[in-house]
Design an enzyme around this catalytic site. Structure first.
Site, mmCIF file in Angstrom:
data_model
loop_
_atom_site.group_PDB
_atom_site.id
_atom_site.type_symbol
_atom_site.label_atom_id
_atom_site.label_comp_id
_atom_site.label_asym_id
_atom_site.label_seq_id
_atom_site.Cartn_x
_atom_site.Cartn_y
_atom_site.Cartn_z
ATOM 1 N N LYS A 130 0.972 11.910 0.272
ATOM 2 C CA LYS A 130 2.064 10.938 0.322
ATOM 3 C C LYS A 130 2.395 10.554 -1.127
ATOM 4 C CE LYS A 130 3.035 6.444 2.564
ATOM 5 N NZ LYS A 130 2.459 5.421 3.467
ATOM 6 N N SER B 55 5.171 4.329 7.449
ATOM 7 C CA SER B 55 5.868 4.814 6.280
ATOM 8 C C SER B 55 5.442 6.211 5.826
ATOM 9 C CB SER B 55 5.636 3.842 5.117
ATOM 10 O OG SER B 55 4.260 3.819 4.759
ATOM 11 N N SER C 32 0.940 2.493 8.992
ATOM 12 C CA SER C 32 1.744 3.570 8.403
ATOM 13 C C SER C 32 1.143 4.964 8.480
ATOM 14 C CB SER C 32 2.046 3.254 6.934
ATOM 15 O OG SER C 32 3.063 2.290 6.833
#
Lengths: 115, 493
Positions: free
Chosen positions: B78, B153, B177
């Site tokens: 990420k 997210s 997330s």
């Protein structure tokens, strides 16, 4: 919940003040919608007022472990040159012994006027 | 839909035994990414050359007799996880050209174990969001239905794992997330106990809640990744000094007669029917495996989102004060003075949701409001955490549960744009995940079945929540559930 949170609905002036404290601006055209959205969230979180929190110890950390502290001894760190190179505006100068060094340029901090 | 990915476990075994080369494995992964990324927008950056070179170096090390638990496994990070090469953008204009001078501990441990980072993945800006749509680079698309979000997210990491582009993608979980996008994409998302994995090099959103975790195609790969990233780190003094036990040796040994609690609020919530079906499916599957299912109460669970959306923005407003245009990242052009530089840099560089959360946090922490909001939320957090810990910890009850079972999300993946104009509706996505984060507990989302929505088959996961520091038992239970439900990641074909 005592105090000002009993009136979660914000005014335009409130939103401008919060933006200023946040070092942000809200465009005039967005002011109404942002006021509504922030007020909606503050209205929602107001439900915590229904809880009986008398005598409850605030939970400041997720961990149940005591905080660890580092020994107060110098360790390895990234070179200042590496860190300075991350800055968006640099200039070269010489230190008092005539060695070249790179400094971060910022707008004038004291008095009036810009960079 | 998704290709069946070759698992990390199998990839590492094949490269270690030299029946496959890391170079070929990584080249294949890069090929898949090149084909899929223009449609899915899962990656913000792809490391073609560097990944190829690193794969060749792994092959050399294996040929020289080294043993590497992740030999040649392509992984993605990420893009709020720092790497000493490429950019670390946090999907923000503020950091669109930022290059970290160091790598995150979790990333470095995976690299040391033989993994090859093929790219950085898309996310909601600074990890603030539940749809991936708050990315400055556009949303990742759900491989099951490209008109839908992946959740967030960690949208790009979930997308990459679901589409079979990489077997392991690291995400970060602050209020859900990792688990929520895993549920929306038919993948496994694992958030370890807060403090179990070092946050060094994870760009801070809410430091008291942030935790790195893997998104994978199956529980075995999640356990494998966890076994490498877990453990203390002197760079992060909130990382636990407890030794992390290795979940791998006993992963396939089911717990004996596990006790699993299902909270009443999960049954009472008006979920999407497919979510209720998934919960029933998981309950039946675990019962068939010998589990005792008991009804339990989490009396304060429906206050979790309210407490979370005070605590997380408060921490965010403080953490994101560092983006001032001085030391790194973006700076506004030709500022008239220091104040103008701060305000224009932040207003131009940060997206609307990040600005909103900073403003919320600033308001909450401002004079006259601190006790009313922040202190109240911290007290509510105590009640919420106590609800969970009273059920799970042997020190607090004579009959501790092995896990709490509940949905990961109230519904399946939603349409792009569907909730974009209603921040509160998006915040309610965290209904089942935020409380677990506030308590700092380990939790894993496991895909269970699909549901029909507008003629599309969409995956839905359930969440198992364990006691603090008890990841190994939680992973064993998740593995049992995974095998029992036999979820077919390709069932939408």
């Amino acid at each position: 919940m005592p105090g000002p949170a009993q009136q979660p609905s914000l005014t335009d002036a409130d939103v401008r003040k919060i933006a200023a404290l946040s070092k942000l601006t809200v465009d005039d055209g967005d002011l109404d919608i942002e006021r509504q959205r922030l007020s909606a969230v503050l209205g929602y979180v107001d439900r915590l007022r229904t809880l009986d929190l008398e005598g409850v110890e605030p939970m400041t950390r997720a961990s149940d472990e005591p905080a660890r502290l580092r020994d107060d001894t110098p360790g390895e760190s990234l070179p200042s040159e590496t860190l300075a190179n991350l800055a968006p505006d640099l200039f070269e100068t010489c230190d008092s012994e005539g060695n070249a060094e790179r400094l971060i340029r910022v707008p004038k901090v004291l008095g009036e006027g810009g960079a | 839909m998704a290709l069946s990915p070759t698992s990390a476990y199998e990839t590492a075994a094949a490269v270690q035994s030299r029946s496959a080369s890391a170079a070929d494995i990584v080249a294949a992964a890069l090929g898949r990414i090149n084909d899929a990324n223009p449609r899915l927008n899962a990656f913000t950056e792809i490391f073609h050359q560097r990944a190829s070179e690193q794969a060749q170096a792994i092959d050399t090390r294996i040929a020289n007799g080294e043993t590497l638990p992740l030999a040649g496994v392509p992984i993605a990070l990420k893009d709020n996880i720092c790497l000493a090469w490429g950019k670390t953008t946090c999907a923000s204009r503020m950091l669109e050209n930022y290059r970290s001078p160091f790598s995150a501990t979790a990333a470095q441990r995976l690299i040391n174990a033989g993994a090859v980072v093929v790219g950085k993945t898309n996310l909601d800006e600074f990890a603030m969001g539940a749809s991936g749509e708050h990315s400055a680079f556009g949303p990742a698309k759900n491989p099951w239905d490209e008109t839908r979000t992946c959740g967030g997210s960690s949208s790009g990491s979930a997308c990459a794992a679901a589409a079979g582009l990489v077997p392991i993608a690291l995400g970060s979980d602050t209020g859900g997330s990792v688990r929520q996008p895993a549920s929306h994409t038919g993948t496994v998302g694992f958030k370890p106990t807060y403090g179990r994995v070092s946050r060094w090099g994870l760009v801070a959103f809410a430091s008291g809640l942030d935790q790195i975790g893997p998104i994978t195609a199956d529980v075995r790969d999640a356990a494998l990744c966890y076994s490498i990233i877990a453990g203390t780190d002197d760079h992060d003094l909130t990382s636990s000094s407890r030794a992390a036990d290795d979940p791998i040796p006993e992963l396939d040994t089911p717990l004996e007669k596990p006790r699993i609690g299902v909270p009443a609020f999960a049954r009472a919530t008006r979920n999407h029917p497919g979510v209720d079906e998934s919960l029933r499916t998981a309950i039946a599957a675990l019962r068939d495996e010998g589990a005792e299912i008991v009804d339990v109460e989490l009396p304060h669970a429906d206050h979790a989102i309210a407490a979370y959306y005070i605590i997380a923005p408060a921490e965010a407003s403080s953490n994101l004060a560092r983006y001032d245009g001085v030391r790194f990242g973006r700076r506004a052009q030709s500022p008239t003075d220091l104040e103008d530089m701060f305000v224009r840099t932040r207003t131009e560089g940060l997206g609307p949701e990040v600005r909103r959360r900073i403003m919320l946090g600033t308001h909450i922490l401002s004079s006259g409001y601190y006790d009313a909001y922040y202190l109240t939320a911290l007290k509510a957090r105590r009640l919420i955490a106590d609800d969970y810990n009273t059920l799970l910890e042997p020190e607090r009850t004579d009959s501790p549960l092995d896990a709490i079972l509940m949905p990961s999300t109230p519904g399946p993946a939603f349409k792009l744009g569907e909730k974009l104009d209603d921040p509160l509706a998006l915040y309610l996505e965290d209904l089942y995940t935020a409380g677990v984060s506030l308590a700092g507990l380990p939790a894993i989302s496991v895909p269970v079945r699909t549901t029909e929505a507008d003629g599309t088959s969409l995956p839905i996961g359930v969440q198992l929540v364990g006691a603090r520091w008890n990841e190994s038992r939680l992973l064993r239970l998740a593995r049992t559930l995974e095998i029992a439900v036999a979820f077919d990641a390709n069932s939408s074909n």
